[in-house]
Design a protein around this motif. Structure first.
Motif, mmCIF file in Angstrom:
data_model
loop_
_atom_site.group_PDB
_atom_site.id
_atom_site.type_symbol
_atom_site.label_atom_id
_atom_site.label_comp_id
_atom_site.label_asym_id
_atom_site.label_seq_id
_atom_site.Cartn_x
_atom_site.Cartn_y
_atom_site.Cartn_z
ATOM 1 N N SER A 60 0.835 -1.205 0.000
ATOM 2 C CA SER A 60 0.000 0.000 0.000
ATOM 3 C C SER A 60 0.863 1.246 0.000
ATOM 4 O O SER A 60 2.079 1.178 0.223
ATOM 5 C CB SER A 60 -0.918 0.027 1.236
ATOM 6 O OG SER A 60 -0.170 0.356 2.387
ATOM 7 N N GLY A 61 0.217 2.376 -0.206
ATOM 8 C CA GLY A 61 0.909 3.656 -0.150
ATOM 9 C C GLY A 61 1.325 4.007 1.272
ATOM 10 O O GLY A 61 2.409 4.558 1.497
ATOM 11 N N LEU A 62 0.477 3.679 2.235
ATOM 12 C CA LEU A 62 0.847 3.939 3.627
ATOM 13 C C LEU A 62 2.098 3.142 3.997
ATOM 14 O O LEU A 62 3.004 3.654 4.647
ATOM 15 C CB LEU A 62 -0.311 3.580 4.576
ATOM 16 C CG LEU A 62 0.049 3.703 6.061
ATOM 17 C CD1 LEU A 62 0.378 5.139 6.441
ATOM 18 C CD2 LEU A 62 -1.077 3.184 6.946
ATOM 19 N N TYR A 87 -3.514 14.374 2.937
ATOM 20 C CA TYR A 87 -4.311 13.227 3.377
ATOM 21 C C TYR A 87 -3.647 12.653 4.620
ATOM 22 O O TYR A 87 -2.416 12.634 4.728
ATOM 23 C CB TYR A 87 -4.367 12.182 2.252
ATOM 24 C CG TYR A 87 -5.165 10.962 2.622
ATOM 25 C CD1 TYR A 87 -6.443 11.084 3.160
ATOM 26 C CD2 TYR A 87 -4.654 9.684 2.443
ATOM 27 C CE1 TYR A 87 -7.180 9.972 3.509
ATOM 28 C CE2 TYR A 87 -5.388 8.553 2.781
ATOM 29 C CZ TYR A 87 -6.645 8.702 3.323
ATOM 30 O OH TYR A 87 -7.366 7.606 3.667
ATOM 31 N N ALA A 89 -2.875 9.859 5.677
ATOM 32 C CA ALA A 89 -1.892 8.777 5.550
ATOM 33 C C ALA A 89 -0.457 9.317 5.528
ATOM 34 O O ALA A 89 0.462 8.670 6.035
ATOM 35 C CB ALA A 89 -2.160 7.960 4.290
ATOM 36 N N ASP A 157 5.758 12.092 -1.075
ATOM 37 C CA ASP A 157 4.495 11.351 -1.114
ATOM 38 C C ASP A 157 3.882 11.591 -2.497
ATOM 39 O O ASP A 157 3.326 12.655 -2.764
ATOM 40 C CB ASP A 157 3.564 11.843 0.000
ATOM 41 C CG ASP A 157 2.256 11.055 0.046
ATOM 42 O OD1 ASP A 157 1.903 10.427 -0.980
ATOM 43 O OD2 ASP A 157 1.584 11.078 1.095
ATOM 44 N N ALA A 159 1.536 9.655 -3.922
ATOM 45 C CA ALA A 159 0.325 8.835 -4.039
ATOM 46 C C ALA A 159 -0.670 9.432 -5.038
ATOM 47 O O ALA A 159 -1.518 8.726 -5.572
ATOM 48 C CB ALA A 159 -0.333 8.679 -2.676
ATOM 49 N N GLN A 160 -0.553 10.758 -5.268
ATOM 50 C CA GLN A 160 -1.490 11.403 -6.194
ATOM 51 C C GLN A 160 -0.788 11.960 -7.427
ATOM 52 O O GLN A 160 -1.410 12.656 -8.224
ATOM 53 C CB GLN A 160 -2.218 12.545 -5.453
ATOM 54 C CG GLN A 160 -2.912 12.064 -4.176
ATOM 55 C CD GLN A 160 -3.806 13.123 -3.547
ATOM 56 O OE1 GLN A 160 -3.935 14.229 -4.053
ATOM 57 N NE2 GLN A 160 -4.442 12.778 -2.442
ATOM 58 N N SER A 181 1.240 5.120 -4.098
ATOM 59 C CA SER A 181 0.093 4.263 -3.824
ATOM 60 C C SER A 181 -0.535 3.888 -5.156
ATOM 61 O O SER A 181 -0.587 4.711 -6.071
ATOM 62 C CB SER A 181 -0.946 5.014 -2.983
ATOM 63 O OG SER A 181 -2.201 4.331 -3.027
ATOM 64 N N LYS A 186 -6.385 5.897 -7.564
ATOM 65 C CA LYS A 186 -5.235 6.748 -7.908
ATOM 66 C C LYS A 186 -5.037 6.779 -9.426
ATOM 67 O O LYS A 186 -5.579 5.946 -10.148
ATOM 68 C CB LYS A 186 -3.966 6.218 -7.229
ATOM 69 C CG LYS A 186 -4.090 5.986 -5.736
ATOM 70 C CD LYS A 186 -4.253 7.251 -4.921
ATOM 71 C CE LYS A 186 -4.253 6.888 -3.441
ATOM 72 N NZ LYS A 186 -4.446 8.015 -2.546
HETATM 73 C C1 LIG Z 1 -3.865 7.504 -1.055
HETATM 74 C C2 LIG Z 1 -2.829 8.288 -0.343
HETATM 75 C C3 LIG Z 1 -1.931 7.692 0.549
HETATM 76 C C4 LIG Z 1 -2.078 6.287 1.045
HETATM 77 O O1 LIG Z 1 -2.104 5.299 0.098
HETATM 78 P P1 LIG Z 1 -2.834 3.892 0.413
HETATM 79 O O2 LIG Z 1 -2.425 3.039 -0.723
HETATM 80 O O3 LIG Z 1 -4.283 4.161 0.484
HETATM 81 O O4 LIG Z 1 -2.285 3.404 1.711
HETATM 82 C C5 LIG Z 1 -0.936 8.467 1.080
HETATM 83 N N1 LIG Z 1 -0.808 9.764 0.775
HETATM 84 C C6 LIG Z 1 -1.648 10.387 -0.064
HETATM 85 C C7 LIG Z 1 -1.431 11.825 -0.381
HETATM 86 C C8 LIG Z 1 -2.706 9.672 -0.640
HETATM 87 O O5 LIG Z 1 -3.541 10.295 -1.462
#
Ligand SMILES: *Cc1c(COP(=O)(O)O)cnc(C)c1O
Length: 365
Positions: A60-62, A87, A89, A157, A159-160, A181, A186
């Motif tokens: 996962s992203g976390l 976010y 996370a 980070d 993830a986005q 992530s 995403k």
């Molecule tokens: C989605 C997201 C995460 C976490 O990713 P997961 O795969 O859901 O654990 C972390 N940081 C940001 C900015 C996110 O949008």
């Protein structure tokens, strides 16, 4: 007409349905389901896409975030600087390790305001976590300068922000580790949970690779207390397909965003801005309005769904009460939380759906 949802994951599936279905069967029939050929191939292809030396697939992203800080040795007693409007996370990636998040206000592009970082640096500061929120790269040059000046690690980070660039260089490649992530919604999404780190440091890549599999490289020889954050073959296989179409997927979203920017015209709506030297990959199209609840209701009546990213900033969430930050401590972050609204923008969105969204927004008073 169906309600226009903020996102339509089914459309993303239908776009390449045959390829996904064939891959699913291929993996199911292979007899190998976790960390195998698909994962290795995806890691190589994603590293190539980002132009990083190494990619390690995770669950996962976390996981990517907390494992990044773990292998960098950042934990109890350390401080990490992060923007307040991220976010949650991002923040959990820091605090799972026992480190303390130090929040900085965002700029007009919704990323960290680089002019407000230096005043937050203390003896305890060990890293900056740059979040490229909503798909737009942060203002990297000043961040890199501060990292150099104060000998701080930089973690990103992403993830986005898959594929988003700052002066032609992809997010995720500026610091020690880039965290991704692949959650279904995403820009590069799997059909379940998935994540990865990228790095140009072979030692860090090795550490993460060992850490994700109970701290072992060789079965039953455990070198550190690790975790289970392995990537599934089937998800890696799906990700490879999506990645092979990334250019098209990115272009499609950019086209919709460009149309929104051109055609949404309402003095009560603040449109997103793009920094001159970055690319925006439009994970979200985030507008700001004062009278948000009224607009949500108005759009809902017109069968248009919206989401708020994010209504409660981390420092005001119950989870982080222990940090002792009260309302008013981050006024810009809090104002954004009260006014931001993400409107529908997704792969497979029809022009007709876009028109309905634009007309609804333009007719709102
Ligand atoms: C989605 C997201 C995460 C976490 O990713 P997961 O795969 O859901 O654990 C972390 N940081 C940001 C900015 C996110 O949008």
């Amino acid at each position: 007409m169906d309600k226009i949802m903020p996102n339509r994951l089914d459309r993303g599936f239908l776009k390449y349905q045959d390829e996904f279905e064939m891959k699913a069967l291929e993996v199911l029939r292979s007899g190998w389901y976790v960390l195998g050929k698909e994962v290795s191939a995806f890691e190589a292809e994603f590293a190539n896409y980002i132009e990083a030396d190494y990619c390690v697939g995770l669950a996962s992203g976390l996981d990517a975030l907390w494992i990044a800080f773990r292998v960098l040795g950042i934990g109890v007693g350390d401080e990490v600087i992060v923007q307040g409007n991220t976010y949650i996370a991002s923040v959990m990636g820091i605090t799972i390790n026992g480190a303390t998040p130090v929040f900085v206000e965002p700029d007009e592009f919704y990323n960290i305001d680089v002019s407000k970082i230096e005043e937050k640096i203390t003896e305890k500061t060990k890293a900056i976590l740059a979040v490229h929120l909503y798909g737009q790269a942060s203002n990297m040059e000043p961040i890199l300068e501060l990292c150099k000046k104060y000998n701080l690690r930089l973690v990103e980070d992403c993830a986005q922000s898959h594929g988003s660039k700052y002066e032609g260089k992809a997010t995720g490649t500026f610091g020690s580790i880039g965290c991704f992530s692949f959650y279904p919604s995403k820009n590069l999404g799997a059909f379940g949970d998935a994540g990865a780190i990228v790095t140009n440091d072979s030692e860090l890549a090795d550490k993460v690779r060992i850490f994700r599999n109970y701290g072992s490289e060789k079965r039953y020889y455990n070198m550190v207390v690790g975790t289970n954050s392995r990537l599934d073959e089937i998800q890696a296989g799906f990700l490879r397909i999506r990645l092979s179409h990334m250019e098209e997927l990115e272009e499609e979203k950019r086209k919709i965003a460009t149309r929104y920017l051109k055609e949404i015209d309402n003095p009560n709506i603040i449109l997103p801005q793009i920094r001159y030297n970055v690319t925006h990959v439009w994970h979200q199209f985030v507008i700001r309005v004062r009278n948000r609840n009224a607009l949500i209701e108005y759009l809902d009546e017109k069968k248009i769904g919206t989401i708020i990213h994010y209504p409660i900033p981390p420092h005001l969430s119950e989870a982080y009460e222990y940090l002792g930050l009260s309302k008013g401590s981050l006024p810009i972050t809090e104002e954004y939380a009260d006014t931001v609204l993400s409107i529908p923008l997704y792969n497979g969105m029809t022009e007709e759906e876009q028109t309905i969204v634009i007309e609804a927004l333009n007719s709102w008073r």
